[in-house]
Design an enzyme around this catalytic site. Structure first.
Site, short mmCIF file in Angstrom:
data_model
loop_
_atom_site.label_atom_id
_atom_site.label_comp_id
_atom_site.label_asym_id
_atom_site.label_seq_id
_atom_site.Cartn_x
_atom_site.Cartn_y
_atom_site.Cartn_z
N TYR A 1 -12.60 -5.71 14.25
CA TYR A 1 -13.21 -5.39 12.96
C TYR A 1 -14.73 -5.49 13.13
O TYR A 1 -15.27 -6.58 13.29
CB TYR A 1 -12.73 -6.34 11.86
CG TYR A 1 -11.26 -6.23 11.55
CD1 TYR A 1 -10.55 -5.07 11.82
CD2 TYR A 1 -10.57 -7.29 10.96
CE1 TYR A 1 -9.19 -4.97 11.53
CE2 TYR A 1 -9.22 -7.19 10.67
CZ TYR A 1 -8.53 -6.04 10.96
OH TYR A 1 -7.20 -5.94 10.67
N LEU B 1 -2.41 -3.82 -1.33
CA LEU B 1 -2.93 -3.12 -2.51
C LEU B 1 -3.06 -1.62 -2.25
O LEU B 1 -3.70 -0.91 -2.99
CB LEU B 1 -4.31 -3.69 -2.89
CG LEU B 1 -4.33 -5.19 -3.21
CD1 LEU B 1 -5.75 -5.70 -3.36
CD2 LEU B 1 -3.53 -5.45 -4.50
N GLY B 2 -2.47 -1.17 -1.15
CA GLY B 2 -2.55 0.24 -0.81
C GLY B 2 -3.58 0.55 0.24
O GLY B 2 -3.70 1.69 0.68
N GLY B 3 -4.40 -0.43 0.61
CA GLY B 3 -5.39 -0.23 1.67
C GLY B 3 -6.50 0.70 1.23
O GLY B 3 -7.09 0.53 0.16
N PHE B 4 -6.76 1.72 2.04
CA PHE B 4 -7.89 2.63 1.77
C PHE B 4 -7.58 3.56 0.59
O PHE B 4 -8.47 4.19 0.04
CB PHE B 4 -8.24 3.42 3.02
CG PHE B 4 -8.70 2.54 4.16
CD1 PHE B 4 -9.95 1.94 4.13
CD2 PHE B 4 -7.87 2.29 5.25
CE1 PHE B 4 -10.37 1.10 5.15
CE2 PHE B 4 -8.29 1.46 6.29
CZ PHE B 4 -9.54 0.86 6.24
N THR B 5 -6.30 3.66 0.22
CA THR B 5 -5.91 4.47 -0.93
C THR B 5 -5.23 3.55 -1.94
O THR B 5 -4.08 3.17 -1.74
CB THR B 5 -4.90 5.56 -0.50
OG1 THR B 5 -5.39 6.19 0.67
CG2 THR B 5 -4.69 6.58 -1.60
N PRO B 6 -5.93 3.16 -3.01
CA PRO B 6 -5.34 2.20 -3.95
C PRO B 6 -3.97 2.66 -4.46
O PRO B 6 -3.74 3.86 -4.64
CB PRO B 6 -6.36 2.17 -5.09
CG PRO B 6 -7.63 2.67 -4.49
CD PRO B 6 -7.27 3.60 -3.38
N PHE C 1 -2.16 -3.79 3.80
CA PHE C 1 -2.28 -2.82 2.70
C PHE C 1 -1.43 -3.26 1.50
O PHE C 1 -0.74 -2.44 0.89
CB PHE C 1 -1.88 -1.41 3.14
CG PHE C 1 -2.80 -0.77 4.14
CD1 PHE C 1 -4.07 -1.29 4.39
CD2 PHE C 1 -2.43 0.38 4.83
CE1 PHE C 1 -4.93 -0.70 5.31
CE2 PHE C 1 -3.27 0.98 5.75
CZ PHE C 1 -4.53 0.44 5.99
#
Ligand SMILES: NC(=O)c1ccc[n+]([C@@H]2O[C@H](COP(=O)([O-])OP(=O)(O)OC[C@H]3O[C@@H](n4cnc5c(N)ncnc54)[C@H](OP(=O)(O)O)[C@@H]3O)[C@@H](O)[C@H]2O)c1
Length: 290
Positions: A66, A217-222, A215
């Site tokens: 990261y 919370l959905g990661g890069f796509t909420p 993810f």
């Protein structure tokens, strides 16, 4: 000293000789945009880590890829010398290229370098938990893990690693690794709308192994779902809070590592995870991912 009680939602879970709060924190969002380079606001990133500590969260998920190196160095700057009960879980198996891509780095010499980098940048002599992450962010890639997992087992025997885990893996790969050494956790993509690992969550629970969804919370796509929004509206809560509470109620071996670069979101997520969902609400949410 090991903390065995917490006021955080969900209580604690024990991995080997380590007891963690089931509400943890995923540090990936602390690096710069696209998890590449330094954070846009260095002090804000440190403030998130201080809040993690002050809220009583003792499980932080990280990796030296990261940034690269950025997230681990922030953790060290913010929290070193570490509290005795803090558990840092890292992962190896990928690296970053000059464009910010995430190519595999699963050869034994690459894994050794990754472990050494994690030790140095976190400022520790032994890594608490190292996950071998052989797949991609979208999920597992079938194939034997004998060589890369064997390299980590060797480093565990040398005393560089306390406990081993796996990430982006399927059930066959987990079974193969378990023939070689015990694992304490599996970290895969899973949330209220992505339920491919439902059976795996249950089979790991039966073995006393933690399942740590990335993810959440959905990661890069909420996460977006009308059922999720409807339950959230009824409870006067956010969809994110409901998604985290659903995971915490889904199975006792699920550990949360929601990621955020914001102190306000961190507080919201900890409070949200503590929502109590009724059996009817759980059934409504269960229907989303099936
Ligand atoms: N093993 C693997 O391959 C793998 C892959 C991906 C991630 N991970 C691990 O899993 C952890 C969690 O995954 P993730 O961070 O990618 O995804 P996530 O937790 O599903 O979602 C993080 C995103 O949600 C936003 N967010 C968080 N809380 C919010 C809130 N209360 N309100 C509004 N927005 C909110 C964050 O933005 P803000 O920063 O603005 O809050 C961020 O964009 C990572 O930190 C990492 O440690 C592992």
């Amino acid at each position: 000293m090991t903390t065995s009680t917490t006021t955080l939602p969900g209580g604690t879970w024990t991995m080997g000789d380590l007891t963690v709060t089931r509400v943890g924190y995923g540090a990936m969002q602390l690096a710069g945009p696209h998890v590449f380079g330094p954070p846009t606001d260095h002090d804000a990133a440190l403030a998130v880590l201080h809040e993690v500590r002050d809220l009583g969260i003792n499980h932080i998920d990280t990796s030296d890829f990261y940034g690269p190196h950025v997230t681990n160095r922030l953790i060290k700057e913010a929290l070193h010398p570490y509290a005795d009960d803090l558990v840092l879980v890292t992962k190896v198996g990928a690296r970053r290229d000059a464009e910010g891509g995430w190519p595999h780095a699963r050869a034994p010499h690459e894994l050794r370098q990754a472990v050494l980098d994690n030790l140095e940048n976190l400022g520790v002599d032994v890594l608490d938990v190292v996950n071998l992450r052989p797949g991609a962010v979208e999920g597992p890639e079938p194939g034997s893990l004998a060589e890369p997992f064997g390299a980590l087992v060797e480093m565990q025997q040398e005393g560089l690693i306390r406990h081993l885990g796996l990430s982006t893996v399927n059930a066959e790969q987990i079974a193969e690794a378990q023939q070689m050494a015990p694992i304490v956790c599996v970290q895969n993509l899973y949330n209220v709308a992505r339920r491919e690992d439902d059976d795996l969550v249950d089979s790991l629970a039966a073995q006393g192994i933690a399942y740590v969804p990335y993810f959440p919370l959905g990661g890069f796509t909420p996460l977006q779902s009308s059922a999720l929004s409807a339950v959230a509206a009824r409870l006067d809560a956010s969809p994110m809070a409901v998604a985290l509470a659903w995971l915490l109620q889904r199975s006792p071996n699920i550990l949360l590592i929601p990621g955020t670069s914001s102190v306000a979101h961190l507080r919201e997520n900890v409070a949200g995870a503590g929502l109590t969902l009724s059996a009817e609400e759980v059934a409504e949410l269960d229907a989303i991912g099936r």
